[in-house]
Design an enzyme around this catalytic site. Structure first.
Site, PDB file in Angstrom:
ATOM      1  N   LYS A  54      13.055  -6.923 -10.066  1.00 22.64           N
ATOM      2  CA  LYS A  54      13.376  -6.669  -8.813  1.00 22.64           C
ATOM      3  C   LYS A  54      14.000  -8.461  -8.159  1.00 22.64           C
ATOM      4  CE  LYS A  54      11.324  -2.412  -6.770  1.00 22.64           C
ATOM      5  NZ  LYS A  54      10.831  -1.835  -5.638  1.00 22.64           N
TER       6      LYS A  54
ATOM      7  N   ASP B 183      14.163  -0.580  -0.237  1.00 20.81           N
ATOM      8  CA  ASP B 183      13.114   0.046   0.370  1.00 20.81           C
ATOM      9  C   ASP B 183      12.825   0.010   1.511  1.00 20.81           C
ATOM     10  OD1 ASP B 183      12.089   0.315  -2.477  1.00 20.81           O
ATOM     11  OD2 ASP B 183      11.473  -1.407  -3.188  1.00 20.81           O
TER      12      ASP B 183
END
Length: 299
Positions: free
Chosen positions: A81, A117
């Site tokens: 990420k 997220d």
């Protein structure tokens, strides 16, 4: 849903997930199921670093291969990420603020990184804990998911956020970064969890504890009070030991399934340009989770 960066709606959709140990991910079923409902020919492929004998160093190769193959974009999960950012052309405001990307959209030869997220956590929190006291929350976990969740909690209006992590330096670094972004709110890296819980109105759990591979509670159940609320990020099992203990104490709770579905829904929208049906995706998720296929807090 936010509309910035949305591509033109498509009739075919080729996407996937890059990460390690992702063979049991629910993302293929969620994305392909929602694609079917929109009349899309949707294919969602897993690019598992472990299975491919690759490392994050191979990200340039995987991204280029996906672009050349005509992918609309890819999801990104652990351990890529942060690493993926250096191979992108642009970042959304959310990804820029978090320093992490979980969704890359390919369009017009460019790679744009997003992070869904935080949005997923915020939507789930609003759904499950609409009247939560936002005076002071303790958050356990300051890793990639924890950073997104903390950012979302502060955007929701959390007045004080106390971060705890096994790596105190990591919690301290996240607290300092968030304090710069939210100067009117109080963010600190805690030292004494039991004492801090006594003054907190709620608990956010963003560590792997409670998954099948990491059973148990992240803190003693007796530290919870009936007036605490508890927000969980782990979604398999859907009812973790923490949630069971919290409910036994009379706490209001929200499970991690909402975040899992909502972050996927936002990613689907970014890939396809189509607005997903959140209720339909939640119902599909509940069907899938009835026969557990994954042990992840990730995509």
């Amino acid at each position: 849903m936010p509309t910035a960066f949305l591509p033109t709606p498509k009739r075919r959709l080729l996407t996937g997930l890059i990460g390690s140990g992702i063979q049991k991910s629910l993302s293929p079923a969620l994305h392909e199921g929602e694609g079917d409902a929109h009349g899309l020919r949707c294919q969602y492929r897993l690019m598992d670093l472990h299975e491919l004998a690759m490392t994050p160093e191979d990200l340039p190769t995987l991204l280029e291969a996906a672009q050349l193959a005509g992918f609309n974009g890819v999801n990104i999960t652990h351990p890529c990420k942060q690493r993926v950012i250096e191979y992108l052309d642009a970042l959304s405001p959310e990804a820029q603020a978090l320093g992490a990307v979980n969704t890359v959209v390919f369009e017009s030869g460019k790679r744009t990184g997003h992070n869904t997220d935080g949005w997923g956590f915020a939507q789930g929190f609003r759904h499950g804990l609409p009247t939560a006291d936002l005076t002071h929350a303790v958050q356990l976990g300051a890793g990639g998911a924890g950073a997104a969740v903390a950012h979302a909690a502060l955007n929701l209006g959390m007045q004080r956020l106390s971060l705890f992590d096994q790596d105190h330096d990591r919690a301290q670094a996240l607290a300092q970064r968030l304090q710069g972004q939210f100067p009117d709110q109080q963010i600190d890296a805690g030292h004494h969890l039991e004492t801090t819980m006594q003054s907190a109105s709620g608990l956010i759990h963003a560590t792997p504890t409670g998954m099948a591979a990491h059973p148990g509670l992240p803190l003693p159940a007796e530290w919870l009070r009936p007036d605490h609320w508890v927000a969980e990020v782990v979604y398999v099992p859907l009812e973790t030991e923490l949630l069971r203990a919290a409910r036994a104490q009379g706490c209001a709770t929200v499970h991690g399934g909402f975040m899992a579905v909502y972050q996927a829904a936002r990613a689907f929208e970014l890939f396809s340009g189509c607005a997903p049906d959140l209720g339909r995706m939640l119902a599909h998720f509940e069907q899938l989770i009835a026969a557990p296929q994954t042990e992840s807090t990730h995509a």
